[in-house]
Design a protein around this motif. Structure first.
Motif: not given
Length: 406
Positions: A150-177
């Motif tokens: 995937v293009p480098d331009a998409d990586l920040d967005w993808l990693v933020e979503r990945g953090d929210a996904l797997i970090g779904n228990t941490d309020p620093d990563f997601t509002d949907t804890v």
């Protein structure tokens, strides 16, 4: 003894004292039902974890790999090949494993070294910096793009979503804890996370051809694999798995290495000696064990340490405990960079579900440490690190560091 079902038990780091007590006193430990979830067994000794990993007929992955209970409908909607047993698991793994084999990963070394050199040089331009944000997070993110195609331009967005996904228990990563708000609307999404919706949409664009990916990347390869192409819902779940796990586990392994360099002053000299480069990555990964556990489900009644694990019971294999079992590892809580052999269970080693990205993680860790060790005389922690709020994926979340340059 801390409650392992409570994510807050991990906000100051892994509760190693609790795991040591469990290994000594209750190696098959029962946690009562909590928060609407069924109770679970914990295996904390190295030998028991290895035995469970090697016996998928008794300890099945095919009802989920996290503590969370799921309906069969939810399981089918969200599962990846991680949540399957042989022979089904073997078929899918055969299709994807060649892209992550050691000889294939070795071909990335020049690129990894180039990226590591740039990342470390940029970080060291600052008198103080967050070592996780500037180093540990950057290299896995950029390599994730190369691996996926995937293009480098998409990586920040993808990693933020990945953090929210797997970090779904941490309020620093997601509002949907997940243990703080109602997530029932997302129960068909990976990790019951709204980030799964966005990642599914991205994967849908790849499937229908409206989003191009590099033909040499793993996504293009699995879509056309002759050994069993991954398509449809399976592809979307596989994509979410790669985005989340493909970045986080390596990030937290590198972050642990940087943290330990600030704690054990002898480690930098050991790296600079040039004598431990073939063994140091495994030792840092052993101590990080970023995937703290995987769950299995008992398929029959079984006796362990005087306890009866019943058919249908959830059984957690705590890799983070097994990799610090004092009966297996001398001085287990300290880094010995020349430790060999080092048969830890981090990344699920020793079983059929060993992490696909293990060789890539080791190479990234080695390269970034070589670049850093070649440029500094010391690395000091300015303040205490922060840790992820999670009993599943845990690691150093931030670490303000002050380097002394050569």
């Amino acid at each position: 003894m801390k409650d392992l079902a409570d994510h807050d038990s991990f906000v100051d780091g892994v509760p190693h004292e609790t795991f040591a007590q469990m290994r000594a006193e209750a190696p098959a430990h029962w946690t009562e039902a909590f928060g609407g979830q069924r109770g679970f067994w914990s295996l904390t000794r190295y030998a028991d974890i290895m035995a469970a990993q090697k016996d998928p007929n008794t300890f099945s992955s095919a009802q989920g790999i996290r503590i969370e209970d799921q309906s069969h409908e939810e399981y089918l909607a969200r599962r990846t090949f991680q949540e399957t047993d042989p022979p089904e698991h073997t078929v899918t793994r055969r299709a994807v494993n060649p892209a992550f084999a050691k000889p294939v990963v070795a071909q990335f070394e020049p690129l990894i070294r180039e990226l590591a050199q740039e990342i470390v040089a940029e970080a060291l331009e600052h008198a103080e910096f967050d070592a996780v944000d500037k180093i540990a997070k950057r290299l896995p993110m950029l390599m994730l793009g190369r691996i996926l195609g995937v293009p480098d331009a998409d990586l920040d967005w993808l990693v933020e979503r990945g953090d929210a996904l797997i970090g779904n228990t941490d309020p620093d990563f997601t509002d949907t804890v997940i243990d703080k708000v109602d997530t029932d609307a997302y129960r068909m999404m990976p990790f019951r996370s709204p980030a799964g919706v966005e990642l599914y949409d991205y994967a849908d664009d790849i499937l229908n051809g409206t989003r191009d990916v590099d033909d040499k990347g793993i996504l293009a390869r699995v879509l056309r694999s002759e050994d069993g192409a991954i398509t449809g819902q399976d592809f979307k779940n596989f994509f979410c798995l790669l985005v989340a796990a493909g970045n986080d586990t390596t990030r937290y392994s590198i972050a642990m290495a940087l943290h330990l360099l600030t704690q054990q002053k002898n480690l930098l000299g050991a790296l600079q000696s040039g004598q431990v480069w073939e063994t140091c990555a495994d030792e840092f990964i052993r101590l990080a064990s970023p995937t703290l556990h995987f769950r299995r489900t008992a398929t029959r009644d079984i006796e362990m340490h005087g306890q009866t694990i019943r058919e249908g019971d959830k059984v957690l294999m705590w890799f983070v405990s097994g990799s610090r079992d004092e009966t297996m590892f001398d001085n287990p809580h300290f880094a010995q960079l020349d430790r060999s052999p080092n048969r830890h269970v981090a990344f699920g080693q020793g079983g059929p579900h060993v992490c696909l990205g293990m060789w890539l993680a080791k190479l990234e860790l080695k390269c970034v440490l070589q670049e850093l060790a070649g440029r500094i005389r010391a690395l000091e922690a300015v303040d205490a690190p922060t840790w992820t709020r999670s009993n599943f994926i845990c690691g150093v979340k931030s670490l303000t560091a002050r380097p002394t340059l050569k």
